[in-house]
Design a protein around this motif. Structure first.
Motif, short mmCIF file in Angstrom:
data_model
loop_
_atom_site.label_atom_id
_atom_site.label_comp_id
_atom_site.label_asym_id
_atom_site.label_seq_id
_atom_site.Cartn_x
_atom_site.Cartn_y
_atom_site.Cartn_z
N TRP A 1 0.35 -7.63 -7.52
CA TRP A 1 0.70 -5.70 -6.64
C TRP A 1 1.97 -5.47 -7.82
CZ3 TRP A 1 -2.82 -5.05 -2.94
CH2 TRP A 1 -2.86 -4.09 -2.96
N PRO A 2 1.75 -4.44 -9.07
CA PRO A 2 2.46 -3.89 -9.59
C PRO A 2 4.21 -3.36 -8.63
CG PRO A 2 0.71 -3.06 -10.20
CD PRO A 2 0.15 -3.88 -9.30
N ASN A 3 4.87 -2.33 -8.83
CA ASN A 3 5.75 -1.69 -7.91
C ASN A 3 6.08 -1.93 -7.22
OD1 ASN A 3 6.48 0.19 -10.87
ND2 ASN A 3 3.52 1.47 -9.93
N GLU B 1 0.72 -1.01 0.10
CA GLU B 1 0.10 -0.30 -0.24
C GLU B 1 0.34 0.99 -0.17
OE1 GLU B 1 -3.52 0.17 2.62
OE2 GLU B 1 -3.09 -1.83 3.06
N LYS B 2 2.17 1.32 0.65
CA LYS B 2 2.98 2.50 0.75
C LYS B 2 3.86 2.55 -0.16
CE LYS B 2 2.18 2.59 5.89
NZ LYS B 2 2.78 2.38 7.08
#
Length: 359
Positions: A281-283, A215-216
């Motif tokens: 989940w990208p990046n 998320e961060k």
């Protein structure tokens, strides 16, 4: 393979007293029991995290929910005996290994004496027929083996959490033989693997830690990437508890200890879990955490042949599928979707897939 089914007719109208209903597993089980038509009374501390699955699913509006401490025997006695359950499922616990190093006495108070007080109060319930006491796969004396631990293997535990659950197993065995068997109340203990699923925000658990970092857009810090565990979706052991309760209610011979874990093919490393989730989940990426790490077993898995043969219980979802469901769940939550509806659909899909195992 024939797989035992969860019987809606059995659960309809059953009075179920559930300790720990505000936790991650307790919230999932509360929702499942309500969907089966059971009357549920929950007794637990306030939700342990913010956010919490308990609040996201609005469990307090669905069941008779009481906030209380299982160590308060007087309050617990009033709550349980007035409700007068048919079935008791004891899930309330201090569930975290790392916290047990910080607060070992509290861990023993909750997990050992709390269990003793729950079982002592249960002796006074007139209609009670079956008790499921939830412990952990970590209750075994870990000796470095690479094969799965069986129900009759020695109980132990290195860290305070694990050993407190080993103690809880001994308390369970004593109460079964000293009191409850004579009262014709079946008492079983259940030992699940590393439970994962949507709605877990606990600290120092792998999946919640990964999702918080995602998320961060931060690197995920990992203590032991080679650690190998019996990962399973939360609905897997919960289905085992429900099937066991059905059988135990009618036959005290099921009053034993039971392992619920994944098939051997889904006993994977932390690194494997990370790689699968990063793909979805990208990046995202991870790195090794070089800070102090208390003792944790490198390898742990369970032998589930007893549950397969005697309960006709078997895992339904593969681990890769479970991880995909967790990513979908969390992204749905971030999008502010109706999480009660999402969870009910997940339960329905699980029961459908369980039914398909028999076709």
């Amino acid at each position: 393979m024939v797989v035992a089914l969860i019987d809606k007719n059995f659960w309809k109208g059953k009075r179920v007293f559930l300790t720990g209903h505000t936790g991650f597993k307790g919230s999932w089980l509360s929702l499942w029991l309500v969907s089966l038509g059971a009357q549920v009374k929950g007794y637990a501390l306030n939700p342990p995290t913010t956010p919490s699955l308990f609040n996201e699913l609005k469990i307090a509006a669905m069941i008779d929910s009481e906030i209380g401490d299982i160590r308060d025997q007087k309050k617990l006695h009033g709550s349980m005996t007035i409700f007068n359950p048919d079935i008791l499922i004891h899930m309330a616990a201090q569930p975290l290994v790392r916290f047990s190093y910080e607060e070992p006495v509290e861990t023993y108070e909750v997990n050992v004496m709390g269990t003793a007080k729950v079982l002592e109060v249960a002796r006074s319930c007139q209609n009670l027929k079956a008790i499921i006491n939830v412990t952990t796969d970590k209750c075994y004396e870990i000796d470095g083996r690479t094969e799965g631990y069986q129900e009759n293997d020695p109980i132990g535990g290195h860290d305070p959490y694990s050993s407190s659950k080993g103690c809880a197993e001994l308390v369970t065995s004593s109460y079964r033989r000293s009191f409850l068997h004579n009262q014709e109340i079946g008492l079983a203990s259940v030992r699940a693997g590393n439970v994962i699923g949507g709605g877990d925000w606990a600290k120092d658990r792998l999946i919640p830690d990964i999702l918080r970092s995602f998320e961060k857009e931060e690197l995920v810090l990992i203590r032991n990437p080679k650690a190998t565990r019996p990962w399973q979706h939360v609905l897997e052991p919960l289905s085992g508890y429900l099937i066991l309760a059905q059988k135990l209610y009618n036959d005290i011979e099921y009053a034993e200890s039971w392992n619920f874990g994944p098939d051997e093919v889904d006993v994977k490393t932390v690194e494997w879990i990370l790689d699968q989730m990063i793909l979805k989940w990208p990046n995202s990426a991870w790195e090794l955490d070089s800070n102090y790490k208390p003792h944790e077993a490198d390898f742990l898995t369970l032998n589930i042949l007893k549950a397969k043969s005697k309960l006709e219980w078997s895992p339904v979802w593969r681990l890769k599928q479970s991880l995909e469901k967790i990513i979908f769940w969390h992204q749905s939550w971030l999008s502010k979707e109706d999480m009660q509806a999402i969870c009910l659909e997940e339960i329905e899909n699980y029961m459908r897939d369980m039914n398909n195992e028999n076709n």
